[in-house]
Design an enzyme around this catalytic site. Structure first.
Site, PDB file in Angstrom:
ATOM      1  N   TYR A  26      -0.764 -47.429  -6.984  1.00  0.00           N
ATOM      2  CA  TYR A  26      -1.941 -48.160  -6.487  1.00  0.00           C
ATOM      3  C   TYR A  26      -3.075 -47.215  -6.129  1.00  0.00           C
ATOM      4  CZ  TYR A  26      -1.171 -46.925  -1.553  1.00  0.00           C
ATOM      5  OH  TYR A  26      -1.038 -46.253  -0.373  1.00  0.00           O
ATOM      6  N   ARG A  49      -6.876 -40.280 -10.748  1.00  0.00           N
ATOM      7  CA  ARG A  49      -5.619 -40.188  -9.984  1.00  0.00           C
ATOM      8  C   ARG A  49      -4.661 -41.306 -10.392  1.00  0.00           C
ATOM      9  NH1 ARG A  49      -5.808 -40.117  -3.466  1.00  0.00           N
ATOM     10  NH2 ARG A  49      -6.367 -42.315  -3.778  1.00  0.00           N
ATOM     11  N   ARG A  54      16.397 -57.313 -13.748  1.00  0.00           N
ATOM     12  CA  ARG A  54      16.598 -56.188 -12.832  1.00  0.00           C
ATOM     13  C   ARG A  54      17.561 -55.154 -13.399  1.00  0.00           C
ATOM     14  NH1 ARG A  54      19.691 -54.130  -8.768  1.00  0.00           N
ATOM     15  NH2 ARG A  54      18.548 -53.142  -7.060  1.00  0.00           N
ATOM     16  N   HIS A  74      17.785 -50.621 -13.005  1.00  0.00           N
ATOM     17  CA  HIS A  74      17.053 -49.432 -12.554  1.00  0.00           C
ATOM     18  C   HIS A  74      16.375 -48.720 -13.717  1.00  0.00           C
ATOM     19  CE1 HIS A  74      19.254 -50.173  -8.888  1.00  0.00           C
ATOM     20  NE2 HIS A  74      18.648 -49.163  -8.283  1.00  0.00           N
ATOM     21  N   LYS A  86       0.897 -41.749  -5.629  1.00  0.00           N
ATOM     22  CA  LYS A  86       0.446 -42.885  -4.805  1.00  0.00           C
ATOM     23  C   LYS A  86       1.200 -44.133  -5.244  1.00  0.00           C
ATOM     24  CE  LYS A  86      -3.845 -44.573  -2.730  1.00  0.00           C
ATOM     25  NZ  LYS A  86      -3.411 -44.383  -1.333  1.00  0.00           N
ATOM     26  N   GLU A  97       0.840 -34.507   6.199  1.00  0.00           N
ATOM     27  CA  GLU A  97      -0.307 -35.420   6.188  1.00  0.00           C
ATOM     28  C   GLU A  97      -0.005 -36.520   7.194  1.00  0.00           C
ATOM     29  OE1 GLU A  97      -0.758 -37.556   2.451  1.00  0.00           O
ATOM     30  OE2 GLU A  97       1.400 -37.793   2.239  1.00  0.00           O
ATOM     31  N   LEU A 115      -0.421 -36.512  -0.407  1.00  0.00           N
ATOM     32  CA  LEU A 115      -1.274 -37.155  -1.398  1.00  0.00           C
ATOM     33  C   LEU A 115      -2.557 -36.334  -1.554  1.00  0.00           C
ATOM     34  CD1 LEU A 115      -1.262 -39.945  -2.959  1.00  0.00           C
ATOM     35  CD2 LEU A 115      -3.072 -40.563  -1.365  1.00  0.00           C
TER      36      LEU A 115
HETATM   37  N1  PDD Z   1      -4.029 -44.465   1.881  1.00  0.00           N
HETATM   38  N2  PDD Z   1      -2.122 -39.801   2.423  1.00  0.00           N
HETATM   39  C1  PDD Z   1      -1.509 -40.989   2.271  1.00  0.00           C
HETATM   40  C2  PDD Z   1      -0.041 -41.054   2.387  1.00  0.00           C
HETATM   41  C3  PDD Z   1      -2.284 -42.135   1.999  1.00  0.00           C
HETATM   42  O1  PDD Z   1      -1.676 -43.324   1.827  1.00  0.00           O
HETATM   43  C4  PDD Z   1      -3.694 -42.028   1.922  1.00  0.00           C
HETATM   44  C5  PDD Z   1      -4.581 -43.219   1.635  1.00  0.00           C
HETATM   45  C6  PDD Z   1      -4.299 -40.761   2.091  1.00  0.00           C
HETATM   46  C7  PDD Z   1      -5.777 -40.562   1.949  1.00  0.00           C
HETATM   47  O2  PDD Z   1      -6.172 -40.655   0.596  1.00  0.00           O
HETATM   48  P1  PDD Z   1      -7.610 -41.183   0.155  1.00  0.00           P
HETATM   49  O3  PDD Z   1      -8.617 -40.302   0.804  1.00  0.00           O
HETATM   50  O4  PDD Z   1      -7.605 -41.047  -1.319  1.00  0.00           O
HETATM   51  O5  PDD Z   1      -7.754 -42.607   0.635  1.00  0.00           O
HETATM   52  C8  PDD Z   1      -3.474 -39.677   2.326  1.00  0.00           C
HETATM   53  C9  PDD Z   1      -4.763 -45.676   1.534  1.00  0.00           C
HETATM   54  C10 PDD Z   1      -6.134 -45.753   2.100  1.00  0.00           C
HETATM   55  C11 PDD Z   1      -3.902 -46.879   1.855  1.00  0.00           C
HETATM   56  O6  PDD Z   1      -2.718 -46.802   1.557  1.00  0.00           O
HETATM   57  O7  PDD Z   1      -4.398 -47.901   2.339  1.00  0.00           O
END
Ligand code: PDD
Length: 297
Positions: A40, A59, A107, A109, A154, A186, A210
């Site tokens: 996503y 990305r 379903r 894996h 992501k 993070e 991320l």
């Molecule tokens: N999340 N790290 C993680 C684990 C994240 O889920 C996100 C963003 C970030 C920041 O990334 P960016 O600057 O590209 O938004 C770092 C989004 C906003 C969410 O899951 O809603």
């Protein structure tokens, strides 16, 4: 009652069709539901335009390639979908959510031989970060990072992240700052910056975090404006001793931290480096809004 859930959603799209948010349905057999088998993006929308769109789509496509989900659309096809979704966005800030899953299949894996990726996207109003938050900063708590070893992807499999954020909330904090082997990786949904001896530090890209688009923009702005910085990891203790700490994300922009666990950071209020980066970010955003308006006008 049902519709209230979607009050802030201005448009939605599923597999080739623009739909009313309450009609956005997918199969219960979708691998996104069964396995969290999807990728996503969350993209800020300023002045009716997707901010840093090229970076977000790059990305998304990279992540799809990594996990072997077919890229569902060309750049041109994505542009059409996104323009359709954004045609209902007003001048206020919004965000665009995009999710691509491996599709509907019995379903198993093992990846299905043939499944059409499911594409779901919507645009929703995004409340600006509260003035009081910017003036006072937020509290964060440190929690061991028990996630997997590919946090650079992501993925929609977010149970660890939602659980970590919930733990933070239950401790009265806005975010969980995650610690792996003593080192800050993070936040549950943000990247983390800290100022040490006048130099801003943030962890380098790698499998433990991320590659945030907001993080990368803040690094770019520091580079362009001569702010001293290093992409170098720091420990939990170094963060606790730091002069300033802030977090970044597409929905939080650049957000100051004034307390970590029971420790006060930067005398309990946003510091000068935060203020500089916040201002640079807002300037950049304002210029982008103006440019977007000229494109449209
Ligand atoms: N999340 N790290 C993680 C684990 C994240 O889920 C996100 C963003 C970030 C920041 O990334 P960016 O600057 O590209 O938004 C770092 C989004 C906003 C969410 O899951 O809603």
């Amino acid at each position: 009652m049902m519709n209230e859930l979607f009050n802030d959603v201005v448009s939605a799209y599923i597999n080739g069709e623009f739909v009313a948010p309450e009609d956005a349905h997918i199969s219960a057999f979708d691998r996104g539901l069964i396995f969290g088998d999807g990728i996503y993006e969350v993209v800020p929308v300023y002045g009716g335009q997707a901010f840093r769109w090229d970076e977000h789509l790059t990305r998304l496509n990279n992540n799809l390639d990594i996990v072997g989900i077919r890229q569902p659309h060309t750049w041109q096809a994505w542009a059409k979908i996104v323009n359709g979704l954004l045609s209902r966005a007003t001048e206020e800030d919004h965000y665009l959510y995009i999710q691509v899953t491996r599709g509907v299949a019995p379903r198993n894996h093992v990846f299905p031989d043939s499944a059409e990726p499911t594409v779901f996207a919507y645009v929703q109003k995004m409340a600006p970060v509260a003035e009081s938050t910017l003036a006072q900063g937020v509290t964060v708590v440190t929690i061991p990072d028990f996630r997997w070893r590919r946090c650079d992807i992501k993925t929609t499999s977010l149970i660890a992240n939602v659980w970590l954020r919930q733990q933070a909330k239950e401790q009265g904090a806005a975010e969980a700052v995650l610690i792996r082997d003593g080192v800050v990786t993070e936040g549950a949904a943000t990247n983390v910056f800290a100022v040490m001896d006048g130099t801003v530090r943030t962890a380098p890209q790698g499998p433990n975090l991320l590659p945030g688009i907001t993080r990368d923009l803040v690094v770019e702005l520091m580079d362009r404006h001569g702010v001293s910085y290093e992409e170098r990891s720091f420990t939990e203790q170094q963060m606790l001793d730091a002069e300033e700490v802030w977090i970044t994300s597409s929905t939080n922009e650049v957000m100051p931290v004034s307390r970590i666990n029971d420790s006060i950071v930067s005398e309990g209020r946003p510091g000068p480096a935060f203020q500089r980066l916040y201002d640079l970010f807002q300037q950049y955003k304002a210029q982008y809004r103006t440019a977007a308006k000229q494109n449209v006008g």
